[in-house]
Design a protein around this motif. Structure first.
Motif, PDB file in Angstrom:
ATOM      1  N   LEU A 221       0.819  -1.208   0.000  1.00  0.00           N
ATOM      2  CA  LEU A 221       0.000   0.000   0.000  1.00  0.00           C
ATOM      3  C   LEU A 221       0.855   1.260   0.000  1.00  0.00           C
ATOM      4  N   THR A 222       0.332   2.311  -0.608  1.00  0.00           N
ATOM      5  CA  THR A 222       0.930   3.632  -0.473  1.00  0.00           C
ATOM      6  C   THR A 222       0.652   4.144   0.941  1.00  0.00           C
ATOM      7  N   ALA A 223       1.321   5.213   1.325  1.00  0.00           N
ATOM      8  CA  ALA A 223       1.091   5.807   2.639  1.00  0.00           C
ATOM      9  C   ALA A 223      -0.378   6.195   2.806  1.00  0.00           C
ATOM     10  N   SER A 224      -0.960   6.773   1.764  1.00  0.00           N
ATOM     11  CA  SER A 224      -2.364   7.189   1.827  1.00  0.00           C
ATOM     12  C   SER A 224      -3.290   5.994   2.018  1.00  0.00           C
ATOM     13  N   THR A 227      -3.019   4.435   5.598  1.00  0.00           N
ATOM     14  CA  THR A 227      -3.731   5.185   6.639  1.00  0.00           C
ATOM     15  C   THR A 227      -5.244   5.047   6.468  1.00  0.00           C
ATOM     16  N   GLN A 228      -5.716   4.966   5.226  1.00  0.00           N
ATOM     17  CA  GLN A 228      -7.152   4.745   5.000  1.00  0.00           C
ATOM     18  C   GLN A 228      -7.588   3.386   5.539  1.00  0.00           C
ATOM     19  N   LEU A 229      -6.776   2.369   5.291  1.00  0.00           N
ATOM     20  CA  LEU A 229      -7.116   1.033   5.775  1.00  0.00           C
ATOM     21  C   LEU A 229      -7.127   0.995   7.301  1.00  0.00           C
ATOM     22  N   LEU A 230      -6.132   1.604   7.923  1.00  0.00           N
ATOM     23  CA  LEU A 230      -6.111   1.622   9.387  1.00  0.00           C
ATOM     24  C   LEU A 230      -7.345   2.328   9.933  1.00  0.00           C
ATOM     25  N   GLN A 231      -7.759   3.398   9.273  1.00  0.00           N
ATOM     26  CA  GLN A 231      -8.937   4.142   9.722  1.00  0.00           C
ATOM     27  C   GLN A 231     -10.214   3.314   9.619  1.00  0.00           C
ATOM     28  N   MET A 232     -10.230   2.320   8.739  1.00  0.00           N
ATOM     29  CA  MET A 232     -11.395   1.451   8.563  1.00  0.00           C
ATOM     30  C   MET A 232     -11.511   0.395   9.660  1.00  0.00           C
ATOM     31  N   THR A 233     -10.448   0.168  10.413  1.00  0.00           N
ATOM     32  CA  THR A 233     -10.380  -0.969  11.322  1.00  0.00           C
ATOM     33  C   THR A 233     -10.597  -0.547  12.777  1.00  0.00           C
ATOM     34  N   PRO A 234     -10.942  -1.514  13.638  1.00  0.00           N
ATOM     35  CA  PRO A 234     -11.028  -1.217  15.078  1.00  0.00           C
ATOM     36  C   PRO A 234      -9.676  -0.841  15.686  1.00  0.00           C
ATOM     37  N   PHE A 235      -8.574  -1.189  15.008  1.00  0.00           N
ATOM     38  CA  PHE A 235      -7.248  -0.848  15.520  1.00  0.00           C
ATOM     39  C   PHE A 235      -7.030   0.670  15.577  1.00  0.00           C
ATOM     40  N   TRP A 237      -8.598   3.002  16.893  1.00  0.00           N
ATOM     41  CA  TRP A 237      -8.821   3.624  18.204  1.00  0.00           C
ATOM     42  C   TRP A 237      -7.605   3.471  19.119  1.00  0.00           C
ATOM     43  N   ARG A 238      -6.773   2.455  18.880  1.00  0.00           N
ATOM     44  CA  ARG A 238      -5.620   2.202  19.746  1.00  0.00           C
ATOM     45  C   ARG A 238      -4.296   2.674  19.136  1.00  0.00           C
ATOM     46  N   ALA A 239      -4.332   3.123  17.906  1.00  0.00           N
ATOM     47  CA  ALA A 239      -3.095   3.549  17.241  1.00  0.00           C
ATOM     48  C   ALA A 239      -2.621   4.888  17.800  1.00  0.00           C
ATOM     49  N   SER A 240      -1.357   4.951  18.176  1.00  0.00           N
ATOM     50  CA  SER A 240      -0.782   6.186  18.713  1.00  0.00           C
ATOM     51  C   SER A 240      -0.489   7.168  17.572  1.00  0.00           C
ATOM     52  N   GLU A 241      -0.181   8.400  17.953  1.00  0.00           N
ATOM     53  CA  GLU A 241       0.187   9.410  16.961  1.00  0.00           C
ATOM     54  C   GLU A 241       1.432   8.968  16.195  1.00  0.00           C
ATOM     55  N   ASN A 242       2.329   8.259  16.867  1.00  0.00           N
ATOM     56  CA  ASN A 242       3.552   7.776  16.212  1.00  0.00           C
ATOM     57  C   ASN A 242       3.239   6.778  15.105  1.00  0.00           C
ATOM     58  N   VAL A 243       2.233   5.922  15.343  1.00  0.00           N
ATOM     59  CA  VAL A 243       1.842   4.939  14.326  1.00  0.00           C
ATOM     60  C   VAL A 243       1.278   5.640  13.097  1.00  0.00           C
ATOM     61  N   TRP A 244       0.398   6.611  13.307  1.00  0.00           N
ATOM     62  CA  TRP A 244      -0.172   7.351  12.177  1.00  0.00           C
ATOM     63  C   TRP A 244       0.937   8.077  11.390  1.00  0.00           C
ATOM     64  N   TYR A 246       4.126   7.242  11.270  1.00  0.00           N
ATOM     65  CA  TYR A 246       4.959   6.250  10.595  1.00  0.00           C
ATOM     66  C   TYR A 246       4.338   5.858   9.250  1.00  0.00           C
ATOM     67  N   LEU A 247       3.030   5.601   9.256  1.00  0.00           N
ATOM     68  CA  LEU A 247       2.361   5.226   8.012  1.00  0.00           C
ATOM     69  C   LEU A 247       2.368   6.381   7.013  1.00  0.00           C
ATOM     70  N   ALA A 248       2.123   7.581   7.505  1.00  0.00           N
ATOM     71  CA  ALA A 248       2.095   8.747   6.613  1.00  0.00           C
ATOM     72  C   ALA A 248       3.454   8.999   5.950  1.00  0.00           C
ATOM     73  N   ASP A 249       4.523   8.645   6.647  1.00  0.00           N
ATOM     74  CA  ASP A 249       5.876   8.874   6.126  1.00  0.00           C
ATOM     75  C   ASP A 249       6.407   7.713   5.289  1.00  0.00           C
ATOM     76  N   SER A 250       5.690   6.609   5.246  1.00  0.00           N
ATOM     77  CA  SER A 250       6.170   5.412   4.545  1.00  0.00           C
ATOM     78  C   SER A 250       5.999   5.560   3.037  1.00  0.00           C
ATOM     79  N   LYS A 251       7.008   5.118   2.289  1.00  0.00           N
ATOM     80  CA  LYS A 251       6.859   5.077   0.830  1.00  0.00           C
ATOM     81  C   LYS A 251       5.905   3.968   0.435  1.00  0.00           C
TER      82      LYS A 251
END
Length: 268
Positions: A221-224, A227-235, A237-244, A246-251
């Motif tokens: 997946l691209t970074a975008s 992050t969209q997939l994570l937003q779709m999941t129950p996870f 709610w538990r994802a820290s700002e660092n996790v978001w 990390y995904l946003a900065d990933s190629k």
């Protein structure tokens, strides 16, 4: 029309404005074409279901085709196991914005989409005018007894008694649940002790299991999209700002999908 009144369970009759029952309970059709059959006393919260932000993320992610193998496989199983009838009535339970629902449509089917989220149903009705959408709960389905040929339940909560009541004898239920390694890599970002999904056997009284299969494939997946997939999941709610971040900065981000698909048949 298969709808019943959510207040008194009498059949609903369609007119120019919407639907009404013999006891004069009325449910107006929205301008987008859907009907709200979820009374205030059954909602549980002001706006149940997914938020507009979650729905937007899901629509963008699904439109990119990442879950098309799942949609195609469920459509194939539906074609193979749907009872023979001149017109089949099919309900997508927890239909969201209608991505999966649209795959069930053909000329010999009446297709319905049901979700507790008014935002989701409004969006779905705008996009797929050939499908009949309603705001309703899987715990109180707004359909007549023994009126449905098939119900598709992808992750959606429901009441087994309602599935039994609304399906016709020999009708089928297709369920999709997460299998052991579904989105394992997302969980590894969030939890120190990563557990596999529990794959305990589901027993549905009154149903015979016809098919059980797994669909497992990798995603890059691209970074975008990540992050969209994570937003779709129950996870989410538990994802820290660092996790978001990390995904946003990933190629790119690689993960696994792992679905369990089961076909059930209601006893004759």
């Amino acid at each position: 029309m298969l709808y019943i009144c959510p207040l008194c369970q009498s059949p609903l009759t369609e007119d120019l404005q919407g639907y009404a029952c013999e006891k004069r309970h009325r449910f107006d059709r929205a301008k987008e074409g859907y009907v709200n059959l979820l009374p205030v006393q059954h909602k549980g919260s002001k706006d149940p279901g997914d938020s507009p932000e979650m729905l937007q993320a899901r629509r963008q992610f699904l439109d990119e085709g990442h879950y098309q193998p799942l949609r195609d496989q469920v459509a194939k199983l539906l074609d193979e196991h749907l009872p023979t009838a001149s017109t089949a009535a099919i309900v997508d339970l927890g239909c969201g914005e209608g991505y999966y629902t649209s795959a069930w449509v053909n000329d010999n089917r009446e297709v319905y989409g049901v979700d507790v989220s008014k935002f989701a149903i409004k969006s779905a009705a705008k996009r797929y005018p050939k499908i009949q959408f309603s705001v309703a709960s899987g715990y109180r389905l707004p359909f007549a007894s023994a009126s449905l040929s098939a119900i598709i339940r992808i992750y959606a909560p429901s009441k087994v008694e309602e599935l039994m009541r609304t399906l016709c004898p020999g009708g089928i239920l297709i369920t999709v649940t997460p299998a052991a390694r579904h989105l394992y890599q997302f969980k590894a970002l969030i939890y120190q002790d990563v557990q596999l999904h529990d794959e305990k056997e589901e027993a549905l009284e009154g149903f015979e299991c016809l098919v059980e299969q797994r669909l497992h494939y990798p995603l890059t997946l691209t970074a975008s999209s990540a992050t969209q997939l994570l937003q779709m999941t129950p996870f989410a709610w538990r994802a820290s700002e660092n996790v978001w971040q990390y995904l946003a900065d990933s190629k790119s981000f690689s993960c696994e999908t792992d679905f369990k698909i089961t076909v059930w048949r209601k006893a004759e």
